[in-house]
Scaffold this motif. Sequence first.
Motif, PDB file in Angstrom:
ATOM      1  N   ALA A  25       0.837  -1.207   0.000  1.00 37.46           N
ATOM      2  CA  ALA A  25       0.000   0.000   0.000  1.00 37.46           C
ATOM      3  C   ALA A  25       0.872   1.257   0.000  1.00 37.46           C
ATOM      4  CB  ALA A  25      -0.930  -0.007   1.208  1.00 37.46           C
ATOM      5  N   ALA A  26       1.974   1.224   0.740  1.00 38.26           N
ATOM      6  CA  ALA A  26       2.895   2.369   0.759  1.00 38.26           C
ATOM      7  C   ALA A  26       3.519   2.577  -0.623  1.00 38.26           C
ATOM      8  CB  ALA A  26       3.982   2.165   1.807  1.00 38.26           C
ATOM      9  N   ARG A  27       3.853   1.476  -1.312  1.00 35.11           N
ATOM     10  CA  ARG A  27       4.396   1.573  -2.676  1.00 35.11           C
ATOM     11  C   ARG A  27       3.389   2.233  -3.603  1.00 35.11           C
ATOM     12  NH1 ARG A  27       5.629  -4.202  -2.619  1.00 35.11           N
ATOM     13  NH2 ARG A  27       7.208  -4.201  -1.030  1.00 35.11           N
ATOM     14  N   GLU A  28       2.121   1.805  -3.487  1.00 33.20           N
ATOM     15  CA  GLU A  28       1.068   2.363  -4.337  1.00 33.20           C
ATOM     16  C   GLU A  28       0.898   3.863  -4.082  1.00 33.20           C
ATOM     17  OE1 GLU A  28      -2.311   0.033  -3.210  1.00 33.20           O
ATOM     18  OE2 GLU A  28      -1.559  -1.784  -4.173  1.00 33.20           O
ATOM     19  N   ALA A  29       0.945   4.266  -2.812  1.00 39.32           N
ATOM     20  CA  ALA A  29       0.663   5.654  -2.448  1.00 39.32           C
ATOM     21  C   ALA A  29       1.859   6.585  -2.665  1.00 39.32           C
ATOM     22  CB  ALA A  29       0.233   5.725  -0.991  1.00 39.32           C
ATOM     23  N   ALA A  30       3.070   6.047  -2.577  1.00 40.55           N
ATOM     24  CA  ALA A  30       4.263   6.903  -2.675  1.00 40.55           C
ATOM     25  C   ALA A  30       4.460   7.477  -4.066  1.00 40.55           C
ATOM     26  CB  ALA A  30       5.507   6.125  -2.248  1.00 40.55           C
ATOM     27  N   GLY A  31       3.870   6.857  -5.055  1.00 39.68           N
ATOM     28  CA  GLY A  31       4.042   7.344  -6.423  1.00 39.68           C
ATOM     29  C   GLY A  31       5.372   6.898  -6.982  1.00 39.68           C
ATOM     30  N   THR A  32       5.846   7.632  -7.973  1.00 39.63           N
ATOM     31  CA  THR A  32       7.110   7.291  -8.616  1.00 39.63           C
ATOM     32  C   THR A  32       8.260   7.588  -7.668  1.00 39.63           C
ATOM     33  OG1 THR A  32       6.149   7.890 -10.736  1.00 39.63           O
ATOM     34  CG2 THR A  32       8.541   7.681 -10.640  1.00 39.63           C
ATOM     35  N   LEU A  33       9.062   6.586  -7.435  1.00 39.19           N
ATOM     36  CA  LEU A  33      10.221   6.761  -6.560  1.00 39.19           C
ATOM     37  C   LEU A  33      11.438   7.121  -7.394  1.00 39.19           C
ATOM     38  CD1 LEU A  33       9.687   3.755  -4.148  1.00 39.19           C
ATOM     39  CD2 LEU A  33       9.192   6.150  -3.732  1.00 39.19           C
ATOM     40  N   PRO A  34      12.368   7.840  -6.792  1.00 40.92           N
ATOM     41  CA  PRO A  34      13.572   8.223  -7.541  1.00 40.92           C
ATOM     42  C   PRO A  34      14.439   7.012  -7.848  1.00 40.92           C
ATOM     43  CG  PRO A  34      13.744   8.864  -5.239  1.00 40.92           C
ATOM     44  CD  PRO A  34      12.360   8.338  -5.436  1.00 40.92           C
ATOM     45  N   PRO A  35      15.270   7.129  -8.894  1.00 42.95           N
ATOM     46  CA  PRO A  35      16.183   6.024  -9.217  1.00 42.95           C
ATOM     47  C   PRO A  35      17.099   5.726  -8.029  1.00 42.95           C
ATOM     48  CG  PRO A  35      16.226   7.726 -10.916  1.00 42.95           C
ATOM     49  CD  PRO A  35      15.406   8.252  -9.799  1.00 42.95           C
ATOM     50  N   GLY A  36      17.290   4.477  -7.758  1.00 45.19           N
ATOM     51  CA  GLY A  36      18.166   4.074  -6.666  1.00 45.19           C
ATOM     52  C   GLY A  36      17.482   4.004  -5.307  1.00 45.19           C
ATOM     53  N   CYS A  75       3.675  11.817   2.972  1.00 41.35           N
ATOM     54  CA  CYS A  75       3.515  10.943   4.140  1.00 41.35           C
ATOM     55  C   CYS A  75       2.042  10.802   4.518  1.00 41.35           C
ATOM     56  CB  CYS A  75       4.319  11.472   5.325  1.00 41.35           C
ATOM     57  SG  CYS A  75       6.099  11.345   5.086  1.00 41.35           S
ATOM     58  N   ARG A  76       1.286  11.891   4.425  1.00 36.64           N
ATOM     59  CA  ARG A  76      -0.150  11.856   4.706  1.00 36.64           C
ATOM     60  C   ARG A  76      -0.860  10.904   3.742  1.00 36.64           C
ATOM     61  NH1 ARG A  76       0.017  16.821   5.977  1.00 36.64           N
ATOM     62  NH2 ARG A  76      -0.159  17.634   3.866  1.00 36.64           N
ATOM     63  N   THR A  77      -0.497  10.983   2.469  1.00 36.14           N
ATOM     64  CA  THR A  77      -1.085  10.099   1.458  1.00 36.14           C
ATOM     65  C   THR A  77      -0.764   8.639   1.754  1.00 36.14           C
ATOM     66  OG1 THR A  77      -0.892  11.841  -0.197  1.00 36.14           O
ATOM     67  CG2 THR A  77      -1.136   9.604  -1.021  1.00 36.14           C
ATOM     68  N   VAL A  78       0.483   8.377   2.139  1.00 36.95           N
ATOM     69  CA  VAL A  78       0.886   7.008   2.479  1.00 36.95           C
ATOM     70  C   VAL A  78       0.090   6.510   3.685  1.00 36.95           C
ATOM     71  CG1 VAL A  78       2.791   5.589   3.370  1.00 36.95           C
ATOM     72  CG2 VAL A  78       3.181   7.141   1.450  1.00 36.95           C
ATOM     73  N   ARG A  79       0.007   7.327   4.739  1.00 41.39           N
ATOM     74  CA  ARG A  79      -0.748   6.930   5.936  1.00 41.39           C
ATOM     75  C   ARG A  79      -2.189   6.586   5.595  1.00 41.39           C
ATOM     76  NH1 ARG A  79       2.450  10.554   8.705  1.00 41.39           N
ATOM     77  NH2 ARG A  79       1.116  12.327   8.224  1.00 41.39           N
ATOM     78  N   HIS A  80      -2.847   7.463   4.865  1.00 47.34           N
ATOM     79  CA  HIS A  80      -4.257   7.263   4.521  1.00 47.34           C
ATOM     80  C   HIS A  80      -4.451   5.975   3.721  1.00 47.34           C
ATOM     81  CE1 HIS A  80      -8.367   8.164   3.420  1.00 47.34           C
ATOM     82  NE2 HIS A  80      -8.039   7.964   2.152  1.00 47.34           N
ATOM     83  N   HIS A  81      -3.593   5.758   2.729  1.00 48.27           N
ATOM     84  CA  HIS A  81      -3.732   4.583   1.863  1.00 48.27           C
ATOM     85  C   HIS A  81      -3.450   3.286   2.625  1.00 48.27           C
ATOM     86  CE1 HIS A  81      -4.364   2.869  -2.049  1.00 48.27           C
ATOM     87  NE2 HIS A  81      -3.237   2.188  -1.974  1.00 48.27           N
ATOM     88  N   VAL A  82      -2.476   3.295   3.514  1.00 42.73           N
ATOM     89  CA  VAL A  82      -2.169   2.099   4.306  1.00 42.73           C
ATOM     90  C   VAL A  82      -3.357   1.748   5.203  1.00 42.73           C
ATOM     91  CG1 VAL A  82      -0.711   1.187   6.170  1.00 42.73           C
ATOM     92  CG2 VAL A  82       0.336   2.329   4.210  1.00 42.73           C
ATOM     93  N   VAL A  83      -3.937   2.738   5.867  1.00 44.32           N
ATOM     94  CA  VAL A  83      -5.106   2.492   6.726  1.00 44.32           C
ATOM     95  C   VAL A  83      -6.250   1.910   5.910  1.00 44.32           C
ATOM     96  CG1 VAL A  83      -6.918   3.630   8.085  1.00 44.32           C
ATOM     97  CG2 VAL A  83      -4.529   4.217   8.462  1.00 44.32           C
ATOM     98  N   GLU A  84      -6.485   2.493   4.740  1.00 42.07           N
ATOM     99  CA  GLU A  84      -7.577   2.051   3.877  1.00 42.07           C
ATOM    100  C   GLU A  84      -7.376   0.619   3.391  1.00 42.07           C
ATOM    101  OE1 GLU A  84      -8.310   3.409  -0.480  1.00 42.07           O
ATOM    102  OE2 GLU A  84      -9.252   4.881   0.853  1.00 42.07           O
ATOM    103  N   ARG A  85      -6.191   0.312   2.887  1.00 41.96           N
ATOM    104  CA  ARG A  85      -5.938  -1.022   2.310  1.00 41.96           C
ATOM    105  C   ARG A  85      -5.899  -2.118   3.369  1.00 41.96           C
ATOM    106  NH1 ARG A  85      -7.156  -2.288  -2.264  1.00 41.96           N
ATOM    107  NH2 ARG A  85      -5.354  -3.555  -2.720  1.00 41.96           N
TER     108      ARG A  85
END
Length: 125
Positions: A40-51, A84-94
């Motif tokens: 869920a955190a991966r889904e909410a974090a969006g595109t992560l930087p290379p590396g 971080c707010r987006t990640v928290r919300h999505h983790v709780v939801e999923r």
Amino acid sequence: MTPVSTAAGELDRPLAVVPPGERGATRIADRVVAKIASQAAREAAGTLPPGAGRPSASVVVHHEVAHVRVHIELDYPCDIGARCRTVRHHVVERVGALVGMHVPEVVVQVERLHLAAAPGEGRTR
């Protein structure tokens, strides 16, 4: 239902027959909930930087309540609080939707910030 007699010959209340689908208990391991939280955190974090490493999570479950800690790496500059707010919300939801557990808190720990290098910039000797 059949009445049950006790040793003294008295009749107790009838035994209830529990259907097979309602017997037993379901226990979901902490590591399973952690895997769901990290996805869920991966889904909410969006595109992560290379590396950047993939988000990970650790979970402690007690009486159908999951306390979650998520570790993420973000690009910089970005609105860290909003991400971080987006990640928290999505983790709780999923976690709530997939395993039916209450999640009273999600601690998001930003492990590392990756500087977004502009084209042509970088280290020079």
